[in-house]
Motif scaffolding. Structure first.
Motif, short mmCIF file in Angstrom:
data_model
loop_
_atom_site.label_atom_id
_atom_site.label_comp_id
_atom_site.label_asym_id
_atom_site.label_seq_id
_atom_site.Cartn_x
_atom_site.Cartn_y
_atom_site.Cartn_z
N ARG A 726 0.49 -0.56 0.37
CA ARG A 726 0.03 0.07 0.21
C ARG A 726 0.21 1.49 0.07
N GLY A 727 0.65 2.18 -1.14
CA GLY A 727 1.75 3.32 -0.60
C GLY A 727 1.65 4.11 0.13
N GLU A 728 2.61 5.13 0.67
CA GLU A 728 2.25 5.70 2.04
C GLU A 728 2.49 6.65 1.89
N PHE A 729 3.27 7.17 0.80
CA PHE A 729 3.85 9.18 0.16
C PHE A 729 4.22 8.86 -0.80
N ALA A 730 4.03 10.37 -1.42
CA ALA A 730 3.85 10.43 -2.82
C ALA A 730 4.09 11.41 -3.14
N ALA A 731 5.15 11.66 -4.26
CA ALA A 731 5.70 13.31 -4.58
C ALA A 731 6.18 13.04 -6.52
N ALA A 732 5.14 14.27 -6.69
CA ALA A 732 5.64 14.49 -8.31
C ALA A 732 5.94 15.50 -8.69
#
Length: 886
Positions: A726-732
């Protein structure tokens, strides 16, 4: 109290008495003592059982056959035991009539029992004749002393409460309190019980020399104490609510009068002892009830908080023993005065799971007035005016709320807002005025200038107390002192000083004729309290502006006040854990705390005048000093963005509560509602939004969704999915995305359909992930800011100390710089940072550039920063402030 245990113990008492009597048959003096104490024990046990069963039991219990039979049996046993104790032993003649002849007296042999009986009679006949002792006085005194002891467990004070059960149920709604439950009478009750026991002991021993002084002492204590207690009973209210003496007080008064009369029948040589005992008893009876009076009158020591009410575990205990539980989660929402400033105090007490009662609290005594049915959400008490109670009902979550005025002449009122009338208005009890309505959430507090503030959602209203009337127009009282204020708490003082919460941690104050000043939410972590509030790590749970413009701050840190000279001063006594603060028009300040889980209200009298005398906090540490902020090289123009409309993403996915700023297909700024299945999400810096979610199937891989201009593009991760991935954190950044999926693993998406998984050692700080347009990523790992390439190679940029220096402090080593703050890809694609006060750009390892600070228009203590093109959007509470370079 229950009488079952005493009723079951009566047979055991009788058996023990008979057994002890038979065992002491050889000792006549001891046998008389046992019978006397046995009579007292039987009387006390029987009276206790009857009190529990008949007087304090259910209605009709006192006339039931079982109780009547028990009472008759107990009375018969007490009479028999008393007769045994009071009759004198009779001695039968040892020998027969001499005329019958002595020579035949020994013709028959005597057995052992007869020999033993003759021996006992010979022993008694050789004793001197018994001295005639009075019997009536000891028996009467002992009986009175036993009744006096019993009176302490009978009801001494009764509260007639027609509010709880309606006008027809006044007598059924009687709340009774025993002597031991009255706070000011505890010491006196102990003295009264000891005096009664002394009378009992003297009566059983028939020691008249000690009996009379003890009777006078017990009588004086009872008479003086009861009369003093009766004198303190307040008058009943006009609607019949009030206090009256109970049967216990009347029993004690009668017993005291008779004991006094019995004791004063003394001889001259005992008269002095009687007078001394009477004087001591009268003094104790008169003074003991008033000895605890000062605890209900808070002392006025500047800067030292005192109890406004005697709250113990969330309960108010008035001086007559009435216990009232605080009715709201915030104790200051349960306590209010008159809205016009006149003397008076009211308490909203919880009297049921979904009901509360308004109590008028005067002279240390609580009087119930109106019973409220409010559902699971108790109302907040705003005050009383024009013989009406003004409150904020409802407002939890998205529930409706209303400002109501409830007449104090009502017995009960429904304010649950659970039903509507045919005209779509909320149903309330007739005669209750609905002043205004709205949709939750809604919170409230009172200001020192006499106004009422209500906030929640996206709007804040500040309403003068004299405007709380039917026909209230909320639109005329919307306040917006600055960015972040709409929908957040606002506090104002009579001099015009205004403080408001700008974000979750930020607090700003605006004084007349000056610029807004950020008080909290700016300093790095672990900065101790200092004379400069902005240089202190303060978590402010509550704040208030008093009548002199001082700003009071409370929360996890010790309670402090920022005085008009801008100095942070600590409240003497170190009061911490303050949940709410109220500055009153009289210059006092109330603190709502929850020590040990129980509510408590503390009052600081003359707080506004005493604040400047409090000790100032020390100078801030050099690394925390925010009074001389570093300047930047870029000027920005700050504007507050109008209301941003929410939009749903394309498709039929169910949306949740999370939103993200972005641009729609027409280039307009919108709040994109994210699917409820989204694991993590991030803006791409160009107006698009990325999020990740699980693909179709039970063991599917993670997929990334890129929403640009209203159309979505899906990128699938070809690598096998991890268990419970399960993805916890993201940045783009543009068409690139990085996600943290746990286990020190990271997925790099883009450009195009590329997906690369790398492992990087170190603990990732929540939201400490940045995707750069170059393809590299920045991560906050173990208090260090690290640059990570797509292949997994790492380069430390700076940091390492958890309580380091601000990154604008160029005079220290980069390893001492703090990594606290928000990190993101700036408009130029490089790594930018926001520490709550400044914008900086990381040029390389150990090299930073300060772009702008507060002097260049950068908002302070913002919750979040979003980049869209060349503009930066700062979330300040419910406001969005846009920064554009000039």
């Amino acid at each position: 109290m229950s009488g079952r245990g005493a009723a079951l113990g009566l047979p055991l008492t009788l058996i023990a008495l008979v057994l002890a009597d038979r065992l002491s048959a050889d000792r006549i003096g001891l046998r008389r003592q046992i019978r006397g104490w046995g009579a007292v024990a039987v009387t006390v046990v029987a009276a206790t059982a009857w009190t529990g069963l008949a007087w304090q039991g259910r209605s009709g219990c006192g006339t039931s056959p079982a109780v009547i039979g028990f009472l008759v049996s107990a009375a018969l046993a007490a009479v028999i035991a008393t007769y045994w104790a009071t009759r004198l032993p009779t001695v039968s003649p040892l020998f027969g009539d001499p005329s019958e002849g002595w020579e035949n007296s020994s013709e028959e042999s005597l057995d052992q029992s007869e020999l033993r009986a003759i021996f006992v009679e010979l022993a008694s006949s050789t004793e001197p004749p018994p001295v005639s002792r009075p019997v009536v006085a000891p028996v009467l005194a002992g009986s009175l002393a036993a009744a006096l002891l019993l009176s302490t467990v009978l009801p001494w004070r009764e509260l007639l409460d027609p509010v709880a059960l309606g006008p027809a149920g006044a007598e059924a709604g009687v709340a009774r309190v025993q002597l031991w439950e009255i706070p000011y009478a505890e010491t006196w009750a102990v003295l009264l019980a000891l005096a009664a026991v002394a009378v009992l002991c003297s009566a059983v021993a028939r020691n008249l020399a000690a009996l009379r002084p003890a009777a006078v002492l017990a009588g004086a204590l009872a008479v003086a104490g009861v009369l003093s207690a009766l004198a303190q009973l307040p008058d009943q209210l006009a609607d019949g609510v009030g206090y009256r003496p109970g049967i216990g007080a009347w029993v004690a008064l009668v017993c005291g009068v008779v004991l006094l009369g019995l004791g004063v029948q003394a001889r001259r040589r005992e008269l002095l002892a009687v007078l001394l005992a009477g004087a001591v008893g009268a003094t104790a009876g008169v003074l003991a009830p008033a000895a605890a009076g000062p605890e209900y009158r808070p002392l006025a020591f500047a800067g030292i908080p005192h109890r406004l009410l005697d709250l113990q575990g969330g309960q108010l205990v008035d001086r007559l023993g009435m216990r009232v539980a605080i009715g709201t989660s915030d104790p200051l929402d349960s306590i209010a005065g008159r809205l016009d400033g006149a003397p008076g105090q009211w308490l909203l007490g919880r009297t049921g799971s979904e009901g509360s009662t308004l109590f008028a609290y005067r002279d240390g005594v609580a009087f119930p007035r109106v019973t409220l049915s409010h559902g699971v959400t108790p109302p907040a008490l705003l005050g009383v005016e024009d013989n009406k109670m003004v409150m904020l009902a409802g407002g939890a979550g998205n529930r409706p709320w209303a400002i109501l005025a409830v007449p104090l002449t009502l017995v009960a009122a429904d304010v649950s807002l659970s039903h509507k009338n045919p005209d779509n208005t909320y149903y309330v009890t007739p005669d209750v005025d609905v002043l205004a309505t709205g949709q939750g959430p809604a919170l409230t507090h009172r200001n020192a200038d006499g106004s009422i503030v209500i906030w929640g959602g996206t709007t804040t209203w500040q309403i003068p107390a004299d405007r709380l009337r039917p026909g209230l127009d909320l639109a005329a009282y919307v306040v917006d002192p600055g960015p972040g204020a709409p929908g957040n708490a606002v506090s104002t003082g009579p001099d015009g000083t205004t403080a408001w919460r700008t974000s979750r941690t930020g607090l700003t104050v605006l004084r007349p004729g000056s610029k807004p000043q950020q008080l909290t939410g700016v300093a790095p972590a672990a900065c101790s309290l200092s004379r400069d509030a902005a240089s202190s790590s303060l978590t402010v749970e509550a704040f208030a502006v008093d009548v002199r413009g001082n700003v009071w701050l409370g929360g996890g840190s010790p309670t402090a006040v920022v005085t008009r000279d801008g100095v942070l001063r600590l409240l003497p006594g170190g009061v911490a854990g303050v949940d709410s603060i109220e500055a009153r028009p009289d210059g006092s300040v109330l603190l709502g705390t929850s020590p040990g889980g129980g509510d408590q209200v503390l009052e600081i009298t003359a707080a506004a005048d005493a604040a400047e005398s409090y000790p100032a906090a020390p100078e801030p540490d050099a690394r925390c000093d925010r009074r001389t902020p570093a300047g930047g090289s870029t000027e920005y123009r700050a504007t507050v963005v109008p209301v941003v409309p929410p939009v749903d993403p394309p498709g039929k996915a169910a949306t949740g509560t999370a939103t993200q700023l972005g641009l729609d297909g027409h280039g307009r700024l919108v709040q994109v509602r994210l699917p409820i299945a989204a694991h993590a999400w991030a803006p791409d810096g160009l107006g698009g939004v990325w999020w990740t979610m699980s693909g179709p199937g039970n063991a599917s891989n993670e997929i990334g969704v890129h929403l640009v201009g209203g159309s979505a593009k899906v990128v699938r991760d070809p690598a096998p999915g991890l268990p419970n991935q399960r993805g916890e954190f993201a940045a783009a950044a543009g068409d690139r995305l990085i996600t943290a999926i746990g286990g020190n693993l990271y997925n790099f998406y883009g450009p195009g359909e590329q997906v690369n998984r790398v492992q990087v050692a170190g603990g990732l700080r929540p939201d400490g992930l940045v995707q750069l347009s170059s393809g590299d990523a920045a991560m906050v790992l173990d208090e260090r800011l690290v640059l990570v390439s797509r292949s997994g190679r790492t380069t430390v940029l700076f940091g390492g100390a958890s309580t380091g220096w601000p990154i604008s402090s160029t005079s220290v080593a980069p390893s001492q710089w703090t990594t606290d703050g928000d990190w993101f890809a700036g408009p130029d694609g490089k790594l930018w940072g926001y520490d709550g006060s400044h914008l900086v750009r990381v040029e390389g390892p150990g090299r930073i550039t300060t772009i702008a600070g507060p002097a260049q228009g950068v908002p302070q203590a913002a919750d979040e920063v979003t980049v869209i093109g060349r503009s930066l959007f700062f979330a300040l509470g419910n406001d969005i402030v846009r920064l554009d370079p000039r």
